[in-house]
Design a protein around this motif. Structure first.
Motif, PDB file in Angstrom:
ATOM      1  N   UNK A 178       0.405  -3.120  -2.173  1.00  0.00           N
ATOM      2  CA  UNK A 178      -0.560  -2.054  -1.912  1.00  0.00           C
ATOM      3  C   UNK A 178      -0.566  -1.757  -0.419  1.00  0.00           C
ATOM      4  N   UNK A 179      -0.180  -0.538  -0.057  1.00  0.00           N
ATOM      5  CA  UNK A 179      -0.069  -0.148   1.342  1.00  0.00           C
ATOM      6  C   UNK A 179      -1.448   0.043   1.976  1.00  0.00           C
ATOM      7  N   UNK A 180      -1.497  -0.120   3.312  1.00  0.00           N
ATOM      8  CA  UNK A 180      -2.733   0.072   4.077  1.00  0.00           C
ATOM      9  C   UNK A 180      -3.868  -0.732   3.460  1.00  0.00           C
ATOM     10  N   UNK A 181      -3.581  -2.020   3.211  1.00  0.00           N
ATOM     11  CA  UNK A 181      -4.496  -2.868   2.449  1.00  0.00           C
ATOM     12  C   UNK A 181      -5.870  -2.995   3.093  1.00  0.00           C
ATOM     13  N   UNK A 182      -5.927  -3.095   4.402  1.00  0.00           N
ATOM     14  CA  UNK A 182      -7.206  -3.298   5.073  1.00  0.00           C
ATOM     15  C   UNK A 182      -8.192  -2.163   4.784  1.00  0.00           C
TER      16      UNK A 182
END
Length: 341
Positions: free
Chosen positions: A154-158
């Motif tokens: 999952x990209x840009x998790x933060x």
């Protein structure tokens, strides 16, 4: 003791078995009487391996997984057997002791990612809450959660930790569920048909992800599925269930190359991946599952088996060897050795 109950499950070398289910029987209470959902089920999951459980809907696959983790309906009654995780019988533990094991030594991925997450909680809150046992700061829990989401692709998790489940696709939700299950690095992961609600492309991705994460973390997986192609791709060993009984067990290679039980053979023949010519009619197994309130005598598959003979009507078959580490409960295997009755 019946012949089948006297037969011991296939085991890994001494010290290598993580989960061992022995002679497990489970009933559900109903208005018609007890539904004998599992009968004398024995399954072993070695450390570091993936074991697939296959069979038609209603064969007891998911019931087995829920019995292992002891998440059962109020009308469920375990009547016999043991479920040993790392040598400890889970069936003898108190509810509090069992809660200490769930989410620490054993985790579960549920079937439907669309309903597994609470819609009013953010993904970050889900992943922080399951770390309640860890005596670390909220910031560290959030960092670990973001790392787990990144691990499952999952990209840009933060930033996505702030999002809610409805803001993710079905495939992404299942990735989140996998991340949550593996966040505590369990020894055993139970996966209850985790790709059923997904399209074919996403199914391939989830299977690849599970395989990669299992290799990275070294955990064992009990993978419940009715999709033979998925099991062939992911699993090391296979357990075939029919109407609450284990009818065949062995390695993926052995069972797919040399199925010993007529039911396993019929399942393989129904696999769309094995159809090489255009047809309007998909192959099926004639008949239906037996009534488990009044379990019939003899072989449980006899009414649907094209090879059934008189002995099948009166005698439940034990597990006969097909190859090394591969057994099937079918009297035909005894017949081939000339033991007629």
């Amino acid at each position: 003791m019946t012949q089948a109950s006297a037969t011991q499950p296939i085991e890994a070398p001494a010290g290598a078995v993580l989960l061992e289910v022995r002679g497990l029987s489970l009933d559900f209470g109903s208005s018609r009487g007890r539904v004998r959902a599992l009968r004398d089920v024995s399954v072993s999951v070695p450390r570091g391996r993936i074991v697939g459980v296959v069979g038609e809907s209603g064969c007891g696959k998911s019931t087995l997984a829920f019995a292992i983790i002891r998440l059962l309906a109020e009308n469920a009654m375990i009547t016999a057997g043991e479920v040993r995780l790392e040598g400890r019988d889970l069936l003898t533990l108190t509810p509090r002791q069992m809660r200490d094991i769930r989410g620490r030594r054993v985790s579960m991925i549920f079937q439907d990612p669309m309903t597994s997450l609470n819609r009013v909680l953010s993904v970050g809150q889900h992943m922080i809450d399951i770390q309640y046992r860890d005596k670390i700061s909220q910031a560290d829990k959030r960092r670990r959660a973001a790392e787990a989401l990144t691990r499952v692709g999952i990209a840009d998790a933060e930033s996505r930790l702030r999002d809610f489940p409805h803001q993710f696709s079905g495939g992404m939700r299942q990735r989140i569920c996998i991340a949550m299950a593996l966040l505590v690095e369990p020894a055993l992961l139970l996966a209850d048909e985790p790709t059923t609600a997904l399209d074919a492309t996403m199914e391939v991705q989830i299977v690849g992800l599970l395989k990669a994460l299992q290799g990275e973390l070294g955990c064992s997986i009990l993978f419940v599925s009715h999709h033979l192609g998925t099991v062939a791709e992911l699993c090391d060993d296979v357990v075939v269930m029919y109407a609450g009984e284990v009818v065949e067990r062995g390695s993926v290679r052995d069972i797919f190359k040399r199925p010993g039980h007529p039911y396993t053979q019929a399942l393989l023949e129904c696999d769309p991946g094995r159809i090489h010519e255009k047809t309007r009619h998909l192959p099926t197994i004639p008949g239906s599952l037996p009534d488990l309130v009044e379990v019939p005598q003899g072989c449980i598959f006899k009414d649907r088996c094209p090879h059934a003979f008189e002995r099948c009507q009166r005698e439940r078959p034990p597990h006969y060897p097909v190859a090394e580490g591969h057994t099937a409960s079918c009297h035909l295997l005894d017949e081939t050795r000339g033991n007629h009755s």
